[in-house]
Design an enzyme around this catalytic site. Structure first.
Site, PDB file in Angstrom:
ATOM      1  N   THR A   1      -4.304  -3.062  -4.227  1.00 28.52           N
ATOM      2  CA  THR A   1      -5.408  -2.527  -5.034  1.00 28.52           C
ATOM      3  C   THR A   1      -4.879  -1.356  -5.845  1.00 28.52           C
ATOM      4  O   THR A   1      -3.813  -0.806  -5.558  1.00 28.52           O
ATOM      5  CB  THR A   1      -6.548  -1.982  -4.144  1.00 28.52           C
ATOM      6  OG1 THR A   1      -6.040  -0.890  -3.390  1.00 28.52           O
ATOM      7  CG2 THR A   1      -7.098  -3.049  -3.226  1.00 28.52           C
TER       8      THR A   1
ATOM      9  N   ASN B   1       0.833  -1.199   0.000  1.00 27.81           N
ATOM     10  CA  ASN B   1       0.000   0.000   0.000  1.00 27.81           C
ATOM     11  C   ASN B   1       0.871   1.254   0.000  1.00 27.81           C
ATOM     12  O   ASN B   1       2.099   1.165   0.137  1.00 27.81           O
ATOM     13  CB  ASN B   1      -0.905  -0.027   1.247  1.00 27.81           C
ATOM     14  CG  ASN B   1      -2.202   0.737   1.028  1.00 27.81           C
ATOM     15  OD1 ASN B   1      -2.314   1.539   0.110  1.00 27.81           O
ATOM     16  ND2 ASN B   1      -3.185   0.471   1.870  1.00 27.81           N
ATOM     17  N   PHE B   2       0.248   2.394  -0.138  1.00 28.38           N
ATOM     18  CA  PHE B   2       0.894   3.701  -0.026  1.00 28.38           C
ATOM     19  C   PHE B   2       2.058   3.900  -0.982  1.00 28.38           C
ATOM     20  O   PHE B   2       3.024   4.589  -0.648  1.00 28.38           O
ATOM     21  CB  PHE B   2       1.336   3.947   1.433  1.00 28.38           C
ATOM     22  CG  PHE B   2       0.206   3.860   2.417  1.00 28.38           C
ATOM     23  CD1 PHE B   2       0.151   2.836   3.356  1.00 28.38           C
ATOM     24  CD2 PHE B   2      -0.844   4.770   2.388  1.00 28.38           C
ATOM     25  CE1 PHE B   2      -0.900   2.724   4.259  1.00 28.38           C
ATOM     26  CE2 PHE B   2      -1.910   4.671   3.280  1.00 28.38           C
ATOM     27  CZ  PHE B   2      -1.941   3.650   4.216  1.00 28.38           C
ATOM     28  N   LEU B   3       1.961   3.332  -2.180  1.00 29.07           N
ATOM     29  CA  LEU B   3       2.979   3.612  -3.206  1.00 29.07           C
ATOM     30  C   LEU B   3       2.798   5.071  -3.636  1.00 29.07           C
ATOM     31  O   LEU B   3       1.712   5.441  -4.115  1.00 29.07           O
ATOM     32  CB  LEU B   3       2.830   2.682  -4.396  1.00 29.07           C
ATOM     33  CG  LEU B   3       3.661   3.044  -5.642  1.00 29.07           C
ATOM     34  CD1 LEU B   3       5.143   3.121  -5.314  1.00 29.07           C
ATOM     35  CD2 LEU B   3       3.414   2.013  -6.748  1.00 29.07           C
TER      36      LEU B   3
ATOM     37  N   LEU C   1      -6.722  -0.595   3.302  1.00 30.96           N
ATOM     38  CA  LEU C   1      -6.904   0.787   3.782  1.00 30.96           C
ATOM     39  C   LEU C   1      -6.533   1.825   2.731  1.00 30.96           C
ATOM     40  O   LEU C   1      -5.723   1.521   1.865  1.00 30.96           O
ATOM     41  CB  LEU C   1      -6.058   0.988   5.043  1.00 30.96           C
ATOM     42  CG  LEU C   1      -6.401   0.015   6.165  1.00 30.96           C
ATOM     43  CD1 LEU C   1      -5.419   0.144   7.288  1.00 30.96           C
ATOM     44  CD2 LEU C   1      -7.828   0.238   6.629  1.00 30.96           C
TER      45      LEU C   1
END
Ligand SMILES: CNCCCN(C)c1ncc(F)c(N2CC(C(=O)NCc3cnc4ccccn34)C2)n1
Length: 409
Positions: A193, A157-159, A409
């Site tokens: 995602t 996440n958070f790329l 998230l």
């Protein structure tokens, strides 16, 4: 933004170029390939066998020379602030650039430090000269069940790459580096995602929004006044009671962790893909944390059994360029279980407490059983889609969103 303007022609060209480059990279990765869709000769499950740890690349991938890797210690107030600022200024925006996610520091510490987390998976990129944080990507460990197989995975996440460093091809090397560090911990699968289509989604979900503060949402351009609707008629349409209506509806507490774990495990077992939460996971992910995650349950007044559960997380967005408002307060549906209270009544109570906490909008994806209440509770379909992906794990037949029991998230 008419289609003929030079600006939109350039933007469409750049988008198409980046999508060509994107597939160049993903065609080299162990993920379901578009060409393989429908090929029933390929088995479900792991695509590549694990390699011996001694054969995993021991040293980090090479970055372009002005940049260096850094591990972001989220326990450090200073580093956590650097990550917060990078995301606040450079993370995901909507297509019209009206909003940008503004994950809070407490949220990031919660999201990145679940049971068994690895600091080495909180990866930053700094400019050597200025030491400024210019990019970020993270992984957290999770046990994910796919049908009847429990798989240790990394949730990626958070790329985020600073706006000024886009199209320097940093994202592929950051994805390879987080993959390498995940391999070093003997984990070979991942879940992630994206709002864009990559090879190959296991399912594609639709966003739905329930207005809680319609006047503000219309003012900031999140929603539009309905045809033949006045503002006062719209405010009345979305009005909610001041308090939840279900007897025994209350906040979750530490003493409820065991019962909520049993309730949630049983409920999630019906979906094709879902987290395999134990009590430690439930305590971390679902015990209320101020301004981060809220969870409520229904304790039967007669039997004191816990029969239902609902939860949502707080993910504000910066409003880019509105004179009167700077923050959109959004609640996102998380995990909900109904065994006695009708799901629409349980979720209506969630809307009521979210409104009471001054959220402007309640977002939900059409996953799990959410579709059963969306229209009835006056959610409207959003304009975006969220595609779910597994790395190095094939699911030949894509799932329906209602078969997915995983919220990232
Ligand atoms: C796993 N990681 C997902 C990141 C969070 N994602 C992208 C997300 N998960 C659930 C949602 F329901 C959702 N949204 C509802 C839609 C929406 O609210 N669109 C207007 C808007 C307001 N603020 C922003 C900020 C960025 C993009 C669109 N924005 C997008 N987005």
């Amino acid at each position: 933004n008419d289609d003929s303007s030079l600006e939109s022609i350039v933007r469409r060209f750049q988008d198409s170029m980046s999508s060509v480059k994107r597939h160049k990279f993903w065609e080299t990765q162990p993920v379901g390939q578009f060409k393989d869709v429908g090929d029933t000769s390929l088995p479900d499950g792991s695509i590549e066998l694990p390699t011996p740890l001694s054969e995993v690349k021991q040293e980090p991938y090479n970055l372009p020379s002005p940049y260096e890797w850094t591990t972001c210690d989220m326990d450090s107030e200073e580093t956590c602030t650097e990550v917060y600022i990078l995301l606040k200024n450079n993370y995901v925006e909507d297509d019209e650039n009206l909003f940008r996610f503004n994950y809070s520091k407490e949220f990031l510490r919660w999201a990145l430090r679940p049971p068994g987390y690895y600091k080495s998976w909180h990866i930053g990129v700094r400019a050597k000269a200025s030491k400024k944080l210019v990019a970020f990507i993270t992984g957290v460990p999770a046990r994910i069940r796919v049908r009847n197989e429990i798989v240790k995975m990394a949730e990626i996440n958070f790329l985020c790459v600073h706006k000024k460093l886009r199209s320097k091809r940093l994202a592929p090397v950051m994805i390879k580096e987080v993959t390498r560090r995940v391999h070093l911990e003997n984990i070979w699968q991942a879940a992630y995602t994206a709002g864009v289509v990559l090879p190959t989604p296991i399912t594609t979900c639709q966003y739905w929004h329930r207005s809680l503060n319609p006047k503000k949402l219309i003012e900031v351009g999140f929603s539009r006044l309905g045809a033949r609707m006045t503002m006062s008629r719209t405010i009345k349409l979305y009005k909610l009671p001041d308090s939840p209506v279900t007897p025994g509806f209350r906040k979750m507490e530490l003493r409820d962790v065991s019962a909520v774990t049993r309730l949630l495990r049983n409920y999630l077992s019906q979906f094709v893909v879902s987290p395999d939460f134990d009590e430690n996971d439930v305590q971390h992910w679902l015990l209320p944390t101020e301004d981060v995650v809220d969870s409520y349950l229904v304790e039967s007044p007669e039997t004191h059994d816990i029969t239902d559960f609902c939860s949502f997380y707080a993910l504000p967005s910066s409003i880019l360029g509105n004179q009167n408002y700077s923050i959109l307060k959004a609640a996102y549906s998380y995990y909900n279980v109904s065994t006695k209270t009708p799901l629409f009544q349980l979720m209506n109570d969630a809307l009521i407490v979210a409104k009471r906490k001054d959220f402007d909008v309640f977002n939900a994806l059409d996953v799990m059983h959410n579709e059963s209440f969306l229209k009835e509770l006056k959610f409207g379909p959003g304009d975006g889609q969220l595609h779910y992906y597994l790395y190095n794990y094939r699911i030949r037949n894509a799932l329906r969103p209602s078969e997915l029991g995983l919220v990232l998230l």
